[in-house]
Scaffold this active site. Structure first.
Site, PDB file in Angstrom:
ATOM      1  CE  LYS A  72      -1.831   2.769   2.828  1.00  0.00           C
ATOM      2  NZ  LYS A  72      -1.653   3.987   1.991  1.00  0.00           N
ATOM      3  CD  GLU A  99      13.284  -0.004   6.926  1.00  0.00           C
ATOM      4  OE1 GLU A  99      12.934   0.597   5.902  1.00  0.00           O
ATOM      5  OE2 GLU A  99      14.165  -0.879   6.938  1.00  0.00           O
ATOM      6  CB  CYS A 146      13.716   8.740   7.292  1.00  0.00           C
ATOM      7  SG  CYS A 146      14.596   7.648   6.165  1.00  0.00           S
ATOM      8  CD  GLU A 205      10.949  12.618  10.606  1.00  0.00           C
ATOM      9  OE1 GLU A 205       9.819  12.200  10.894  1.00  0.00           O
ATOM     10  OE2 GLU A 205      11.776  11.958   9.945  1.00  0.00           O
TER      11      GLU A 205
HETATM   12  P1  NAD Z   1       2.849   8.277   7.529  1.00  0.00           P
HETATM   13  O1  NAD Z   1       3.144   7.532   8.770  1.00  0.00           O
HETATM   14  O2  NAD Z   1       1.867   9.387   7.565  1.00  0.00           O
HETATM   15  O3  NAD Z   1       2.339   7.287   6.386  1.00  0.00           O
HETATM   16  C1  NAD Z   1       3.099   6.189   5.951  1.00  0.00           C
HETATM   17  C2  NAD Z   1       2.175   5.153   5.353  1.00  0.00           C
HETATM   18  O4  NAD Z   1       1.334   4.631   6.385  1.00  0.00           O
HETATM   19  C3  NAD Z   1       1.222   5.685   4.275  1.00  0.00           C
HETATM   20  O5  NAD Z   1       1.109   4.720   3.257  1.00  0.00           O
HETATM   21  C4  NAD Z   1      -0.084   5.831   5.028  1.00  0.00           C
HETATM   22  O6  NAD Z   1      -1.221   5.744   4.202  1.00  0.00           O
HETATM   23  C5  NAD Z   1      -0.013   4.647   5.962  1.00  0.00           C
HETATM   24  N1  NAD Z   1      -0.857   4.728   7.167  1.00  0.00           N
HETATM   25  C6  NAD Z   1      -1.278   5.843   7.820  1.00  0.00           C
HETATM   26  N2  NAD Z   1      -2.018   5.483   8.894  1.00  0.00           N
HETATM   27  C7  NAD Z   1      -2.061   4.122   8.918  1.00  0.00           C
HETATM   28  C8  NAD Z   1      -2.648   3.169   9.793  1.00  0.00           C
HETATM   29  N3  NAD Z   1      -3.356   3.536  10.867  1.00  0.00           N
HETATM   30  N4  NAD Z   1      -2.472   1.856   9.517  1.00  0.00           N
HETATM   31  C9  NAD Z   1      -1.739   1.464   8.457  1.00  0.00           C
HETATM   32  N5  NAD Z   1      -1.158   2.321   7.592  1.00  0.00           N
HETATM   33  C10 NAD Z   1      -1.317   3.645   7.832  1.00  0.00           C
HETATM   34  O7  NAD Z   1       4.262   8.780   6.981  1.00  0.00           O
HETATM   35  P2  NAD Z   1       4.555   9.690   5.712  1.00  0.00           P
HETATM   36  O8  NAD Z   1       4.196  11.101   6.055  1.00  0.00           O
HETATM   37  O9  NAD Z   1       3.994   9.059   4.500  1.00  0.00           O
HETATM   38  O10 NAD Z   1       6.158   9.553   5.602  1.00  0.00           O
HETATM   39  C11 NAD Z   1       7.030  10.360   6.290  1.00  0.00           C
HETATM   40  C12 NAD Z   1       7.615   9.637   7.491  1.00  0.00           C
HETATM   41  O11 NAD Z   1       8.251   8.443   7.053  1.00  0.00           O
HETATM   42  C13 NAD Z   1       8.698  10.437   8.182  1.00  0.00           C
HETATM   43  O12 NAD Z   1       8.536  10.337   9.568  1.00  0.00           O
HETATM   44  C14 NAD Z   1       9.973   9.740   7.744  1.00  0.00           C
HETATM   45  O13 NAD Z   1      11.062   9.900   8.614  1.00  0.00           O
HETATM   46  C15 NAD Z   1       9.539   8.321   7.648  1.00  0.00           C
HETATM   47  N6  NAD Z   1      10.451   7.566   6.805  1.00  0.00           N
HETATM   48  C16 NAD Z   1      11.272   6.639   7.392  1.00  0.00           C
HETATM   49  C17 NAD Z   1      12.193   5.922   6.624  1.00  0.00           C
HETATM   50  C18 NAD Z   1      13.109   4.903   7.248  1.00  0.00           C
HETATM   51  O14 NAD Z   1      13.691   4.119   6.500  1.00  0.00           O
HETATM   52  N7  NAD Z   1      13.272   4.880   8.562  1.00  0.00           N
HETATM   53  C19 NAD Z   1      12.245   6.119   5.245  1.00  0.00           C
HETATM   54  C20 NAD Z   1      11.379   7.065   4.670  1.00  0.00           C
HETATM   55  C21 NAD Z   1      10.485   7.776   5.461  1.00  0.00           C
END
Ligand code: NAD
Length: 481
Positions: A177, A252, A286, A382
């Protein structure tokens, strides 16, 4: 709007609408226009995707085929991705404003994710231990089952493939997803998997929002593994949901990377990487080096050069080849980053350069902030944007303590020409990855993940194997004498 593109779900080898026909708009943040629509999954669509992947796992050829055959299928997909590299990159640039050259780089990395894990599962089949007791034991790494993978918008294709590739290489079936902000490139990937001849259900793409689509996947007891990349807050919800049916999770999550520049650093190199670490992808990384610590002896010179390099970044249209830096990925995200930047002064800090664009673009210029107290939200939280908070330090002990004083622990960077210091400081930093005199370079055999709020578990090489399989021990008596 009639000729705009449509990104459906890829379920059971076909591109389909949602069962109720629901769709959502997909935005181009540079033009601030809707350029596509995507199918909006409800719980019933998630269930349909899981059912298809479950069937593919229980009855289909994928988990049962030979390793070489599976590797060949995955390499075929990688070949198709290379053929369509411009299209994949164009979709990521259009969908989240990333400069096209950087999106092309991400496609190359995504292809490598597939090629690496296709070969890795052939070469790391198991271990054999002849035992002194006259037994022979060996390990076997069979697939775990159905994997739900949930990915963010900042590297739409690369983050998704980092999860899909090991999952399917080890014989699982997978539902990805993508973020609701960036469904485009991953849907094209799903189409390419059909073209590559993947059996139905091996790779399903479910488009939609976190709730209900993502939440329905993590809660489904027919899912055996949940691998998630996203924010720390969502990660906790994902873990709680998967726990209801005891599905192991790999998380992650967010970061607040510390970048340490010592007096003896090669300043050309340190400035180059400090700029990359916080301004690449408009800081939506990230691993960003969002907390920069500079030792007193080089502080003033470093800051002059860092500021000049930040101001020299060419800002513009993601498709202009000269562009190095562009807009933020969505209006919502722009508003969030803007809030942090506009409150710097009320928190006691100074904006040395950068700030919010006033022309109506979703743009925050490369921003360097100084003089903030260590309790300010801009320093502790962040931001996920092009905002670098700088502090001066005196001693190695001081800077290690500062760097470690965070609830995150994804990565850190160390710039020094002193070999002993490089090893000593790397070892003392509480982080999943430490880059010495560089940034963002990855060897896919090494562990990748974070400490504290930055995540749970590690992926990469054998770490991915442990997560995406059910390791089994077989002990056999071979000597009765
Ligand atoms: P987010 O947590 O808002 O969303 C990530 C994904 O989770 C999306 O596909 C979203 O639709 C889904 N999601 C949201 N609520 C959910 C739920 N209740 N159950 C299941 N899925 C759900 O994050 P974002 O804004 O898309 O991405 C940015 C974040 O990702 C930042 O905090 C960044 O640091 C992190 N990130 C981490 C890494 C890593 O490797 N550690 C890499 C890239 C991004």
């Amino acid at each position: 709007m009639s000729d705009i593109q449509f990104f459906g779900h890829i379920i059971d080898g076909e591109e389909v609408e949602s069962l109720d026909g629901a769709r959502f708009d997909v935005w181009n943040p540079w033009t601030q226009e809707v350029f596509a629509q995507a199918a909006e999954a409800g719980a019933a669509d998630a269930a349909r995707a899981v059912e298809s992947s479950r069937r593919a796992f229980e009855e289909g050829p994928w988990p049962r085929m030979g390793r070489a055959e599976r590797a060949a299928a995955i390499h075929r997909l990688a070949d198709l991705m290379e053929e369509r590299a411009d299209d994949l990159a164009r979709l990521d640039s259009t969908n989240m404003g990333k400069p096209f050259a950087q999106a092309k780089h991400d496609v190359g990395r995504s292809v490598w994710n597939f090629r690496f894990f296709a070969d890795h599962q052939r070469d790391h089949v198991g271990e054999v231990y002849p035992m002194d007791s006259g037994h022979h034991s060996y390990s076997e790494f069979g697939p775990a089952g159905v994997v739900a993978a949930i990915s963010p918008w900042n590297f739409p294709l690369m983050m998704a493939t980092w999860k899909i590739a090991p999952a399917i290489a080890w014989g699982n079936t997978c539902i990805i997803k993508p973020s609701e902000d960036t469904p485009a490139s991953v849907t094209l990937l799903g189409r390419l998997a059909i073209e590559a001849g993947f059996p139905p259900g091996v790779l399903n793409v479910l488009n939609g929002h976190g709730a209900p689509a993502g939440a329905a996947l993590t809660a489904d007891e027919r899912v055996d593994r949940v691998t998630f990349t996203g924010s720390s807050t969502t990660g906790k919800a994902v873990m709680a949901s998967a726990a209801t049916h005891l599905a192991p999770v790999s998380l992650e999550l967010g970061g607040k990377g510390a970048n340490l520049v010592f007096d003896d650093a090669d300043l050309d190199n340190a400035v180059h990487w400090a700029v990359e670490a916080i301004f690449r992808n408009s800081g939506q990384i990230c691993l960003a080096g969002s907390r920069l610590f500079v030792q007193s002896g080089v502080h003033d010179e470093f800051m002059d050069r860092f500021r000049a390099a930040a101001e020299a970044l060419v800002i513009g249209d993601p498709f202009d080849p000269a562009t190095r830096f562009s807009v933020l990925a969505s209006r919502r995200h722009f508003e969030k980053v803007r809030g942090y930047v506009e409150s710097v002064e009320e928190q006691g800090g100074k904006v040395l350069t950068g700030g919010v664009d006033e022309d109506g673009a979703w743009l925050v210029r490369p921003t360097i902030v100084t003089d903030l107290p260590l309790t300010a939200p801009q320093y502790c939280e962040e931001i996920f944007g092009p905002v670098c908070v700088v502090n001066r330090f005196e001693t190695e002990d001081d800077v290690v303590a500062l760097a470690n004083d965070t609830r995150y622990g994804l990565n850190a960077m160390v710039f020094t020409e002193n070999l002993s210091r490089a090893h000593r400081v790397s070892s003392r930093l509480r982080a999943g990855t430490v880059w010495v005199n560089c940034f963002f370079i990855r060897d896919l055999r090494t562990p990748f993940g974070g400490v504290g709020d930055s995540g749970v578990g590690r992926e990469g090489g054998n770490f991915s194997r442990e997560f995406f399989t059910e390791p089994k021990a077989v002990v056999m008596q071979i000597d009765r004498g």
